[in-house]
Design a protein around this motif. Sequence first.
Motif, mmCIF file in Angstrom:
data_model
loop_
_atom_site.group_PDB
_atom_site.id
_atom_site.type_symbol
_atom_site.label_atom_id
_atom_site.label_comp_id
_atom_site.label_asym_id
_atom_site.label_seq_id
_atom_site.Cartn_x
_atom_site.Cartn_y
_atom_site.Cartn_z
ATOM 1 N N ALA A 352 -11.657 -27.909 28.730
ATOM 2 C CA ALA A 352 -11.184 -27.505 27.399
ATOM 3 C C ALA A 352 -12.268 -27.849 26.381
ATOM 4 O O ALA A 352 -12.847 -28.928 26.428
ATOM 5 C CB ALA A 352 -9.893 -28.258 27.070
ATOM 6 N N GLY A 353 -12.552 -26.925 25.500
ATOM 7 C CA GLY A 353 -13.540 -27.172 24.451
ATOM 8 C C GLY A 353 -14.976 -26.983 24.899
ATOM 9 O O GLY A 353 -15.909 -27.201 24.116
ATOM 10 N N VAL A 543 -5.510 -26.989 15.757
ATOM 11 C CA VAL A 543 -5.188 -25.575 15.965
ATOM 12 C C VAL A 543 -3.700 -25.431 16.272
ATOM 13 O O VAL A 543 -3.114 -26.285 16.927
ATOM 14 C CB VAL A 543 -6.030 -25.030 17.136
ATOM 15 N N PHE A 559 -9.762 -15.906 28.145
ATOM 16 C CA PHE A 559 -10.516 -17.024 27.578
ATOM 17 C C PHE A 559 -10.323 -18.287 28.432
ATOM 18 O O PHE A 559 -11.227 -19.103 28.571
ATOM 19 C CB PHE A 559 -10.065 -17.248 26.130
ATOM 20 N N CYS A 561 -8.907 -21.268 28.361
ATOM 21 C CA CYS A 561 -9.050 -22.692 28.019
ATOM 22 C C CYS A 561 -7.856 -23.434 28.615
ATOM 23 O O CYS A 561 -6.703 -23.035 28.399
ATOM 24 C CB CYS A 561 -9.081 -22.885 26.501
ATOM 25 N N ALA A 563 -6.384 -25.915 27.716
ATOM 26 C CA ALA A 563 -5.460 -26.447 26.711
ATOM 27 C C ALA A 563 -4.485 -25.378 26.206
ATOM 28 O O ALA A 563 -3.559 -25.693 25.474
ATOM 29 C CB ALA A 563 -6.238 -27.032 25.537
ATOM 30 N N LEU A 564 -4.708 -24.141 26.587
ATOM 31 C CA LEU A 564 -3.778 -23.064 26.209
ATOM 32 C C LEU A 564 -2.841 -22.819 27.389
ATOM 33 O O LEU A 564 -3.283 -22.425 28.467
ATOM 34 C CB LEU A 564 -4.546 -21.780 25.880
ATOM 35 N N CYS A 580 -6.661 -30.409 24.207
ATOM 36 C CA CYS A 580 -7.390 -29.669 23.171
ATOM 37 C C CYS A 580 -8.408 -30.575 22.466
ATOM 38 O O CYS A 580 -8.068 -31.662 22.021
ATOM 39 C CB CYS A 580 -6.391 -29.106 22.167
ATOM 40 N N THR A 581 -9.650 -30.107 22.404
ATOM 41 C CA THR A 581 -10.693 -30.891 21.722
ATOM 42 C C THR A 581 -10.851 -30.460 20.274
ATOM 43 O O THR A 581 -11.636 -31.031 19.531
ATOM 44 C CB THR A 581 -12.064 -30.680 22.405
ATOM 45 N N GLY A 582 -10.133 -29.403 19.879
ATOM 46 C CA GLY A 582 -10.241 -28.921 18.512
ATOM 47 C C GLY A 582 -11.520 -28.165 18.234
ATOM 48 O O GLY A 582 -12.019 -28.162 17.107
ATOM 49 N N CYS A 583 -12.058 -27.502 19.282
ATOM 50 C CA CYS A 583 -13.307 -26.752 19.069
ATOM 51 C C CYS A 583 -13.072 -25.540 18.164
ATOM 52 O O CYS A 583 -13.993 -25.048 17.514
ATOM 53 C CB CYS A 583 -13.920 -26.312 20.394
ATOM 54 N N GLY A 584 -11.843 -25.047 18.135
ATOM 55 C CA GLY A 584 -11.491 -23.964 17.216
ATOM 56 C C GLY A 584 -11.921 -22.577 17.668
ATOM 57 O O GLY A 584 -11.683 -21.600 16.952
ATOM 58 N N VAL A 585 -12.519 -22.470 18.833
ATOM 59 C CA VAL A 585 -13.050 -21.162 19.247
ATOM 60 C C VAL A 585 -11.919 -20.163 19.519
ATOM 61 O O VAL A 585 -12.038 -18.977 19.213
ATOM 62 C CB VAL A 585 -13.964 -21.322 20.489
ATOM 63 N N CYS A 586 -10.787 -20.657 20.029
ATOM 64 C CA CYS A 586 -9.690 -19.745 20.383
ATOM 65 C C CYS A 586 -9.147 -19.004 19.162
ATOM 66 O O CYS A 586 -8.519 -17.962 19.306
ATOM 67 C CB CYS A 586 -8.585 -20.499 21.118
HETATM 68 S S1 SF4 Z 1 -9.273 -25.425 19.988
HETATM 69 FE FE1 SF4 Z 1 -8.599 -23.791 21.337
HETATM 70 S S2 SF4 Z 1 -10.361 -23.350 22.642
HETATM 71 FE FE2 SF4 Z 1 -10.771 -25.325 21.681
HETATM 72 S S3 SF4 Z 1 -9.998 -26.804 23.176
HETATM 73 FE FE3 SF4 Z 1 -8.325 -26.408 21.749
HETATM 74 S S4 SF4 Z 1 -7.137 -24.776 22.702
HETATM 75 FE FE4 SF4 Z 1 -9.129 -24.834 23.746
#
Ligand code: SF4
Length: 606
Positions: A352-353, A543, A559, A561, A563-564, A580-586
Amino acid sequence: MLGNEAMALALLENGCRVASSYPGTPASEILSSVARLGKERGVPMYAEWAINEKVAFEIAYTGSLTGLRTAVSMKQVGLNVASDPLMSAAYTGVSGGFLVISADDPGPHSSQTEQDSRLMAMMAKVPVLDPDSPAHAMELVARGYELSERFGIPVMLRPTTRVCHACQDILPGEVLPARTEVEFRKNPDRWAATPGFRLELHRELAGKLDAIARWEPTAPVRLNPGAAGLRAVVACGVAASHAREILAGSELWRSVPFYQVVQPYPLHTAFISRMRESYEEILVLEETAGVIEMQFLDRMRVRGKATGAVPEVGELLPDAVERIIARFAGGEAGGEGEPAPAKGGRRPTLCAGCSHRASFYAIRKAAPGGIYPSDIGCYTLGLNLGVVDTVLCMGAAVSQAAGFYQAHRLAGKTVDIVATIGDSTFYHAGIPPLIDAVVQGARFVLVILDNSTTAMTGFQPTAATGSGASGEPRGAADMEALVRACGVGFCRVGKPSRLTEFVALLEEALAYSRGGGPAVVIAREPCVMDRSHAIRLPVPVRVTITDDCTGCRHCTTQFECPALLYDEAGQRVVIDGLLCTGCGVCIHVCPLEAIRAEEGEGGDGA
Ligand code: SF4
Ligand code: SF4
């Protein structure tokens, strides 16, 4: 101790002064443990993470020419890369003891092949020792140095994954006083031998092997001298360890003579004759190729891989060894042939992330329907996202991209080609094919996935990290300068977490490459799992999934991830806050814009 740690300790205790390696599972922890234990124990030595296995081999080998004890370690496919100096070093020989530790991966658990390094030892004509456990590997490190110095020859130690990754109680010993003075005795006839002299060196090598095949300290050992019978079992490595346990726990210990081979090549000549004279049938258990079996030169008597009594592929797990022995002892001709059971469980996926996921998603957006050659590293998992079409060996992404271009050009066809390679892999074997691609005018985009570490094998430094095996300061390679020095006209750095910008950068690179020559995009973002990185991770974004989510699963399938998560009850996607690492890409992935940053959140990825 872990097997790899135990081998590292044995290297230090037996006076190894130069150790080098390129990371590769299952061998990676050998060098990192040598560096750590050497520092802790104040051993004056040099440890290096080299740029690839060939360089690592040549560094350690040359150390031995000065009289020091040295070692190089690698995984089995790394030995392919180092095979050129290996073949030659067997002829020229050594001064100080030199060990080549090549860790095999029957199974294979984390490799492209199940190849048997012992066959490489045979081809190079160097002796190979096959340990059955971490403690045995330590013993064979000592034996290997003795053998290497006595006969002036490189010696291979061939642990397998089960030895490297097993844990065993180890009693550390003394660090033996070892030679530290260095003396290179010039002898161009040997060290720089021309073809005429090579013939002489080859004759000398044949003589050494003949003597090694009679050297008592590495002779096969009979473990149950009281057993009487006309069917014997011969085993080596981890298969010997399983066979010993199985036989010792049954009546067969008294009726089936059991021999353990520690030096599968060259197999002791007296042993071969004695076995032929003493037994009607001989079962040979070894991983992965039939190296011992083929040296018996006796198809009538020997039962093994060639006769179908032992599987030709996969690990020899205890259950299989038990079945094979039972059939053999019961007088059945063989036909075991069952491969190891298929593995279950969830398929591996990028973390994830992970910024690689964003890179792959962007590549698919910028070049839909393209061809995507890739390479060796954790990013191989991009195949789940449909953006990895080929994985051959280290550095091949670049040459395969060029190969695809040239083949399509020949047929008058154009296709977008986007290759991916990791930063460490690029330094290892990606530079020569990039120069070649420039010279030959190949047209493709190369994305260097630069997470600033060798992530898959445990975060070893890359050539650009600027630190050595013990964390000491070292020089650092400049990736952009190297790419430009290869002659590449388009070289730009981008952040994959800024998905929209990154897609635009890839489109620019594709437009450039269509006009002529390779374009390079460096996707630079640190590995989320590496806490030691100097580069800043994107600011985390909180997110959320809004009620606009229809449960179409685009984000989970395209995608992927971890975490989804798809919530069956709610028929929509939810976020696992622990992963979720909070990368925000999703946020950029959902076509309905149902994934959003929470109120007041921004972040690099937004
Ligand atoms: S922000 Fe979205 S893409 Fe990033 S780790 Fe969390 S769920 Fe996955
Ligand atoms: S978040 Fe978007 S992409 Fe994911 S399932 Fe819901 S609607 Fe589909």
